[in-house]
Design a protein around this motif. Structure first.
Motif, PDB file in Angstrom:
ATOM      1  N   ASP A  36       0.852  -1.396  -0.039  1.00 53.38           N
ATOM      2  CA  ASP A  36       0.085   0.210  -0.167  1.00 53.38           C
ATOM      3  C   ASP A  36       0.832   1.150  -0.091  1.00 53.38           C
ATOM      4  O   ASP A  36       0.438   2.444  -0.565  1.00 53.38           O
ATOM      5  CB  ASP A  36      -0.849  -0.135   1.182  1.00 53.38           C
ATOM      6  N   VAL A  37       1.990   1.110   0.744  1.00 48.99           N
ATOM      7  CA  VAL A  37       2.737   2.342   0.855  1.00 48.99           C
ATOM      8  C   VAL A  37       4.108   2.319   0.070  1.00 48.99           C
ATOM      9  O   VAL A  37       4.443   3.180  -0.951  1.00 48.99           O
ATOM     10  CB  VAL A  37       3.156   2.780   2.470  1.00 48.99           C
ATOM     11  N   LEU A  38       5.054   1.403   0.469  1.00 48.95           N
ATOM     12  CA  LEU A  38       6.345   1.306  -0.113  1.00 48.95           C
ATOM     13  C   LEU A  38       6.266   1.448  -1.860  1.00 48.95           C
ATOM     14  O   LEU A  38       7.150   1.762  -2.412  1.00 48.95           O
ATOM     15  CB  LEU A  38       7.117   0.216   0.421  1.00 48.95           C
ATOM     16  N   SER A  39       5.320   0.368  -2.185  1.00 50.01           N
ATOM     17  CA  SER A  39       5.144   0.382  -3.538  1.00 50.01           C
ATOM     18  C   SER A  39       4.850   1.497  -4.441  1.00 50.01           C
ATOM     19  O   SER A  39       5.243   1.625  -5.659  1.00 50.01           O
ATOM     20  CB  SER A  39       4.238  -0.616  -4.047  1.00 50.01           C
ATOM     21  N   GLN A  40       4.626   2.444  -3.781  1.00 51.93           N
ATOM     22  CA  GLN A  40       4.222   3.658  -4.378  1.00 51.93           C
ATOM     23  C   GLN A  40       5.336   4.717  -4.525  1.00 51.93           C
ATOM     24  O   GLN A  40       5.505   5.744  -5.255  1.00 51.93           O
ATOM     25  CB  GLN A  40       3.225   4.543  -3.769  1.00 51.93           C
ATOM     26  N   LEU A  41       6.394   4.474  -3.767  1.00 51.90           N
ATOM     27  CA  LEU A  41       7.641   5.311  -3.674  1.00 51.90           C
ATOM     28  C   LEU A  41       8.316   5.372  -5.039  1.00 51.90           C
ATOM     29  O   LEU A  41       9.170   6.503  -5.364  1.00 51.90           O
ATOM     30  CB  LEU A  41       8.490   5.032  -2.424  1.00 51.90           C
ATOM     31  N   PHE A  48      10.977  13.491  -7.069  1.00 53.25           N
ATOM     32  CA  PHE A  48      11.640  14.049  -5.569  1.00 53.25           C
ATOM     33  C   PHE A  48      12.769  12.925  -5.119  1.00 53.25           C
ATOM     34  O   PHE A  48      13.035  12.008  -5.815  1.00 53.25           O
ATOM     35  CB  PHE A  48      10.145  13.569  -4.580  1.00 53.25           C
ATOM     36  N   ASP A  49      13.284  13.473  -4.340  1.00 50.87           N
ATOM     37  CA  ASP A  49      14.165  12.680  -3.498  1.00 50.87           C
ATOM     38  C   ASP A  49      13.508  11.629  -2.418  1.00 50.87           C
ATOM     39  O   ASP A  49      12.901  12.250  -1.567  1.00 50.87           O
ATOM     40  CB  ASP A  49      15.335  13.166  -2.649  1.00 50.87           C
ATOM     41  N   VAL A  50      13.696  10.561  -2.808  1.00 50.60           N
ATOM     42  CA  VAL A  50      13.033   9.311  -1.519  1.00 50.60           C
ATOM     43  C   VAL A  50      14.243   9.106  -0.889  1.00 50.60           C
ATOM     44  O   VAL A  50      15.050   8.325  -1.155  1.00 50.60           O
ATOM     45  CB  VAL A  50      12.432   8.381  -2.365  1.00 50.60           C
ATOM     46  N   GLU A  51      13.928   9.118   0.573  1.00 55.17           N
ATOM     47  CA  GLU A  51      15.156   9.010   1.495  1.00 55.17           C
ATOM     48  C   GLU A  51      14.683   7.764   2.497  1.00 55.17           C
ATOM     49  O   GLU A  51      13.637   8.057   3.058  1.00 55.17           O
ATOM     50  CB  GLU A  51      15.787  10.068   1.877  1.00 55.17           C
TER      51      GLU A  51
END
Length: 313
Positions: A36-41, A48-51
């Motif tokens: 639900d969450v990590l797959s969207q990053l 964007f920077d994803v950290e």
């Protein structure tokens, strides 16, 4: 009205480790943080920077650990005003998580021309998966954003790691929008559980039907709060006060707004020294709401806040 006795523990006696373990044993995984969450990053990395800012090691308690991620404006400029958005501090409050992600997908890029944006979409992933207010140690992360030092750390690693990361970012924090929900389960489960855990007596409050905001008693920013309420009113209804003129036991100070001492209460909204802070509250159990509508309300709240700040420049 007074709730019935909670099934764990002894009345008027705070929980010990045995009772907390019994409570934890009852919790079940009901949805997936990964799906639900990590797959969207990954898709957000184009703009964007994803950290990864931390990791929750819950292996001893629940057999799993959880990586923690933030999404940050690219080409961060410390000279620009910075805005923090947080979701999922209470993991069970679904639209906070999905509202933050939807904002990132649909609106954040245009606002990043004017602001540094930092979004922590899911601060409490185990709570998200188990649809829970607390972490596995029966600690409420949204009462645990307390100033850390070597002798008195925050009691919740979810809160501690979010604070450490935000404090590490060089930023002129102008605003913080923290995304929450008030649900019927607050009265049916979480408030009775809290009273049992603490050895106190629970008195339920009336759950407000509609959207409202929690501002800061020390810097209430009424025009800022009003701008958010007006933006959200275009997509969903605003909560009316109860017979005592209150929402969740607190007096209404303006349409759809109550105030808390955010720092004193250890709330997420108090973790910076931003001049403009607010906590959103939607009501997903209303017959007038849908899950999609609740997400739209969270997006509208963020955009309403940012539009207000742009108009003040």
């Amino acid at each position: 009205m007074m709730s019935s006795t909670y099934p764990i523990g002894t009345a008027n006696t705070p929980w010990g480790e045995v009772e907390k373990a019994a409570w934890l044993k009852q919790q079940q995984i009901q949805r997936s943080y990964q799906s639900d969450v990590l797959s969207q990053l990954n898709a957000l990395q184009q703009d964007f920077d994803v950290e990864q800012y931390g990791r929750l090691d819950h292996r001893e308690l629940v057999g799993a650990d959880y990586p923690l991620f933030a999404v940050k404006s690219r080409c961060w400029d410390p000279a620009k005003p910075s805005v923090l958005v947080t979701g999922g501090v209470h993991g069970y409050e679904t639209s906070g998580v999905h509202g933050a992600l939807a904002f990132l997908r649909q609106q954040a890029l245009s606002y990043s021309q004017h602001f540094n944006l930092l979004v922590l979409p899911c601060v409490s992933p185990w709570g998200y998966e188990t649809i829970n207010r607390w972490n596995p140690k029966a600690v409420d992360p949204n009462r645990s954003f307390t100033k850390q030092n070597l002798t008195i750390p925050s009691p919740a690693p979810e809160s501690a790691q979010a604070m450490q990361y935000v404090q590490s970012v060089t930023a002129n924090w102008l605003a913080h929008i923290d995304l929450h929900e008030t649900t019927d389960s607050d009265n049916s489960e979480f408030r009775p559980a809290k009273a049992a855990r603490d050895g106190t007596v629970n008195t339920n409050w009336n759950i407000p039907d509609g959207f409202y905001l929690v501002g800061d008693t020390k810097q209430p920013a009424p025009a800022f709060q009003q701008a958010i309420i007006e933006a959200v009113a275009k997509v969903t209804h605003i909560a009316e006060p109860d017979e005592q003129g209150c929402l969740i036991g607190e007096p209404l100070v303006q349409s759809g707004v109550i105030l808390y001492d955010t720092k004193g209460a250890g709330l997420c909204a108090g973790m910076t020294d931003a001049a403009f802070v607010t906590t959103t509250e939607v009501y997903p159990d209303s017959p007038r709401s849908t899950p999609e509508n609740c997400v739209l309300a969270q997006q509208a709240a963020i955009c309403g806040a940012l539009d207000y700040l742009l108009n003040q420049r």
